[in-house]
Motif scaffolding. Sequence first.
Motif, PDB file in Angstrom:
ATOM      1  N   LEU A  50       0.818  -1.209   0.000  1.00 44.48           N
ATOM      2  CA  LEU A  50       0.000   0.000   0.000  1.00 44.48           C
ATOM      3  C   LEU A  50       0.858   1.269   0.000  1.00 44.48           C
ATOM      4  N   SER A  51       2.116   1.136  -0.365  1.00 41.35           N
ATOM      5  CA  SER A  51       3.001   2.272  -0.583  1.00 41.35           C
ATOM      6  C   SER A  51       3.018   3.230   0.607  1.00 41.35           C
ATOM      7  N   MET A  52       2.470   4.428   0.450  1.00 40.63           N
ATOM      8  CA  MET A  52       2.585   5.478   1.453  1.00 40.63           C
ATOM      9  C   MET A  52       1.819   5.178   2.742  1.00 40.63           C
ATOM     10  N   VAL A  53       0.823   4.315   2.680  1.00 41.99           N
ATOM     11  CA  VAL A  53       0.058   3.972   3.894  1.00 41.99           C
ATOM     12  C   VAL A  53       0.182   2.487   4.227  1.00 41.99           C
ATOM     13  N   GLU A  54       1.290   1.889   3.833  1.00 45.57           N
ATOM     14  CA  GLU A  54       1.548   0.504   4.175  1.00 45.57           C
ATOM     15  C   GLU A  54       1.471   0.311   5.692  1.00 45.57           C
ATOM     16  N   GLY A  55       0.792  -0.744   6.105  1.00 45.99           N
ATOM     17  CA  GLY A  55       0.628  -1.054   7.518  1.00 45.99           C
ATOM     18  C   GLY A  55      -0.791  -0.862   8.009  1.00 45.99           C
ATOM     19  N   VAL A  56      -1.555  -0.019   7.316  1.00 45.19           N
ATOM     20  CA  VAL A  56      -2.925   0.249   7.769  1.00 45.19           C
ATOM     21  C   VAL A  56      -3.825  -0.963   7.589  1.00 45.19           C
ATOM     22  N   GLN A  57      -3.432  -1.882   6.727  1.00 42.44           N
ATOM     23  CA  GLN A  57      -4.282  -3.026   6.384  1.00 42.44           C
ATOM     24  C   GLN A  57      -4.261  -4.144   7.414  1.00 42.44           C
ATOM     25  N   HIS A  58      -3.441  -4.039   8.453  1.00 45.59           N
ATOM     26  CA  HIS A  58      -3.291  -5.151   9.388  1.00 45.59           C
ATOM     27  C   HIS A  58      -4.300  -5.149  10.533  1.00 45.59           C
ATOM     28  N   GLY A  59      -5.106  -4.092  10.622  1.00 44.94           N
ATOM     29  CA  GLY A  59      -6.186  -4.084  11.594  1.00 44.94           C
ATOM     30  C   GLY A  59      -5.824  -3.606  12.987  1.00 44.94           C
ATOM     31  N   ASP A  60      -4.590  -3.116  13.189  1.00 45.39           N
ATOM     32  CA  ASP A  60      -4.187  -2.685  14.520  1.00 45.39           C
ATOM     33  C   ASP A  60      -3.890  -1.188  14.602  1.00 45.39           C
ATOM     34  N   VAL A  61      -4.137  -0.445  13.522  1.00 47.42           N
ATOM     35  CA  VAL A  61      -3.873   0.990  13.498  1.00 47.42           C
ATOM     36  C   VAL A  61      -5.144   1.743  13.869  1.00 47.42           C
ATOM     37  N   ASP A  62      -5.027   2.707  14.786  1.00 46.15           N
ATOM     38  CA  ASP A  62      -6.181   3.475  15.242  1.00 46.15           C
ATOM     39  C   ASP A  62      -6.284   4.852  14.596  1.00 46.15           C
ATOM     40  N   GLY A  63      -5.170   5.380  14.113  1.00 48.23           N
ATOM     41  CA  GLY A  63      -5.185   6.688  13.466  1.00 48.23           C
ATOM     42  C   GLY A  63      -3.971   6.839  12.567  1.00 48.23           C
ATOM     43  N   VAL A  64      -4.121   7.644  11.519  1.00 47.28           N
ATOM     44  CA  VAL A  64      -3.040   7.877  10.555  1.00 47.28           C
ATOM     45  C   VAL A  64      -2.703   9.357  10.524  1.00 47.28           C
ATOM     46  N   ALA A  65      -1.405   9.653  10.473  1.00 53.56           N
ATOM     47  CA  ALA A  65      -0.932  11.029  10.329  1.00 53.56           C
ATOM     48  C   ALA A  65      -0.196  11.164   9.006  1.00 53.56           C
ATOM     49  N   ALA A 101      -4.254  12.806  18.923  1.00 53.66           N
ATOM     50  CA  ALA A 101      -4.332  11.453  19.483  1.00 53.66           C
ATOM     51  C   ALA A 101      -5.743  11.120  19.949  1.00 53.66           C
ATOM     52  N   ALA A 102      -6.467  12.122  20.419  1.00 53.30           N
ATOM     53  CA  ALA A 102      -7.838  11.895  20.898  1.00 53.30           C
ATOM     54  C   ALA A 102      -8.784  11.539  19.748  1.00 53.30           C
ATOM     55  N   LEU A 103      -8.383  11.834  18.517  1.00 49.95           N
ATOM     56  CA  LEU A 103      -9.214  11.551  17.350  1.00 49.95           C
ATOM     57  C   LEU A 103      -8.965  10.153  16.788  1.00 49.95           C
ATOM     58  N   ALA A 104      -7.983   9.463  17.333  1.00 51.54           N
ATOM     59  CA  ALA A 104      -7.599   8.150  16.804  1.00 51.54           C
ATOM     60  C   ALA A 104      -8.542   7.072  17.311  1.00 51.54           C
ATOM     61  N   VAL A 105      -9.727   7.062  16.740  1.00 52.81           N
ATOM     62  CA  VAL A 105     -10.762   6.095  17.102  1.00 52.81           C
ATOM     63  C   VAL A 105     -11.250   5.422  15.827  1.00 52.81           C
ATOM     64  N   ARG A 106     -11.075   4.121  15.768  1.00 56.84           N
ATOM     65  CA  ARG A 106     -11.476   3.388  14.574  1.00 56.84           C
ATOM     66  C   ARG A 106     -12.984   3.491  14.359  1.00 56.84           C
ATOM     67  N   HIS A 107     -13.381   3.467  13.086  1.00 57.75           N
ATOM     68  CA  HIS A 107     -14.793   3.545  12.731  1.00 57.75           C
ATOM     69  C   HIS A 107     -15.131   2.408  11.764  1.00 57.75           C
ATOM     70  N   GLU A 108     -16.372   2.304  11.406  1.00 57.96           N
ATOM     71  CA  GLU A 108     -16.755   1.286  10.433  1.00 57.96           C
ATOM     72  C   GLU A 108     -16.067   1.576   9.096  1.00 57.96           C
ATOM     73  N   PRO A 109     -15.567   0.546   8.432  1.00 57.98           N
ATOM     74  CA  PRO A 109     -14.943   0.758   7.127  1.00 57.98           C
ATOM     75  C   PRO A 109     -15.891   1.470   6.168  1.00 57.98           C
ATOM     76  N   VAL A 110     -15.344   2.398   5.400  1.00 58.62           N
ATOM     77  CA  VAL A 110     -16.127   3.160   4.435  1.00 58.62           C
ATOM     78  C   VAL A 110     -15.949   2.527   3.057  1.00 58.62           C
ATOM     79  N   ARG A 111     -17.034   2.025   2.522  1.00 55.52           N
ATOM     80  CA  ARG A 111     -16.998   1.403   1.185  1.00 55.52           C
ATOM     81  C   ARG A 111     -17.550   2.415   0.188  1.00 55.52           C
ATOM     82  N   GLY A 112     -16.693   3.228  -0.340  1.00 53.92           N
ATOM     83  CA  GLY A 112     -17.140   4.321  -1.199  1.00 53.92           C
ATOM     84  C   GLY A 112     -17.123   4.026  -2.683  1.00 53.92           C
ATOM     85  N   GLY A 113     -16.679   2.826  -3.065  1.00 56.01           N
ATOM     86  CA  GLY A 113     -16.522   2.513  -4.481  1.00 56.01           C
ATOM     87  C   GLY A 113     -17.838   2.262  -5.190  1.00 56.01           C
TER      88      GLY A 113
END
Length: 277
Positions: free
Chosen positions: A85-100, A204-216
């Motif tokens: 996933l190039s620039m956001v590699e790692g987000v796909q593993h299910g353990d990330v709560d927020g991205v900067a 950091a207070a905004l790092a709360v996972r939400h339901e996946p957004v399926r926008g396609g």
Amino acid sequence: MMILVSADMEGVTGVTWPADVLPGASQWERCRRLFTSDVNAAVAGFFDGGADEVVVNEAHWGMRNLLLEELDERARMLTGRHKSLSMVEGVQHGDVDGVAFVGYHTGAGTEGVLAHTYLANSITGVWVGGVRASEGLLNSLVVAEYGVPVVLVTGDDRTCQDARAYAPRARHVAVKDYVSRYAAVCRPPARTAADIRAAAKEAAALAVRHEPVRGGPFTIEVEFDAEHLAGAVTVVPGVERSGERRVSYTSTTMYEGIRCFKAVTTLASAATEEEYG
């Protein structure tokens, strides 16, 4: 709480022209320290705000620019190329709560310091669903599919303006003000580090996972500066000409969309000649 920092270089403190960011160029070594300073400020701020873990994904050029030996010792760094996933590699593993998005910039064809989208010059515009897209917008659509919010964006003032459209709740920090593609009014690193750290602590207070957004499905259009590049990338299945210098394709998910975009840009880069493009 785990934070993923996607770290690009064109939008960091003091960077204004190609020699600042191209490996081996005259100012690159000096600017690597400015790059690391901005990232460290974000890392420190996230830990201040309660993060348990911060992973930095090095996302500029060959993805080997950050100085590991000067990185905040509490962080871990993913460095090197050929990531799924190039620039956001790692987000796909299910353990990330927020991205900067640290050190980001505006997209090709728009106002902004060192504005581009993936390729420095060959791409003159990218659109998703008819909306002109920066790397920030593209990556925000990817992380949304994993239920992860963008909580912090740093870059020039135009980058922050762009980010307010795709990540309105995030904290935005301008480290410099756009004058031209190769000029900016820059804030000193001591000041920008303090600003980034303070914003990351709040973010950091905004790092709360939400339901996946399926926008396609997502229809992505890419415009090049030369006709032959549009022809070269149509060898990718599903990529078709939509104009003399444009191609388009449609992907069911943004995961598929960004991977196809990587293939398109890789082929375009290989088809670009040194002098004539």
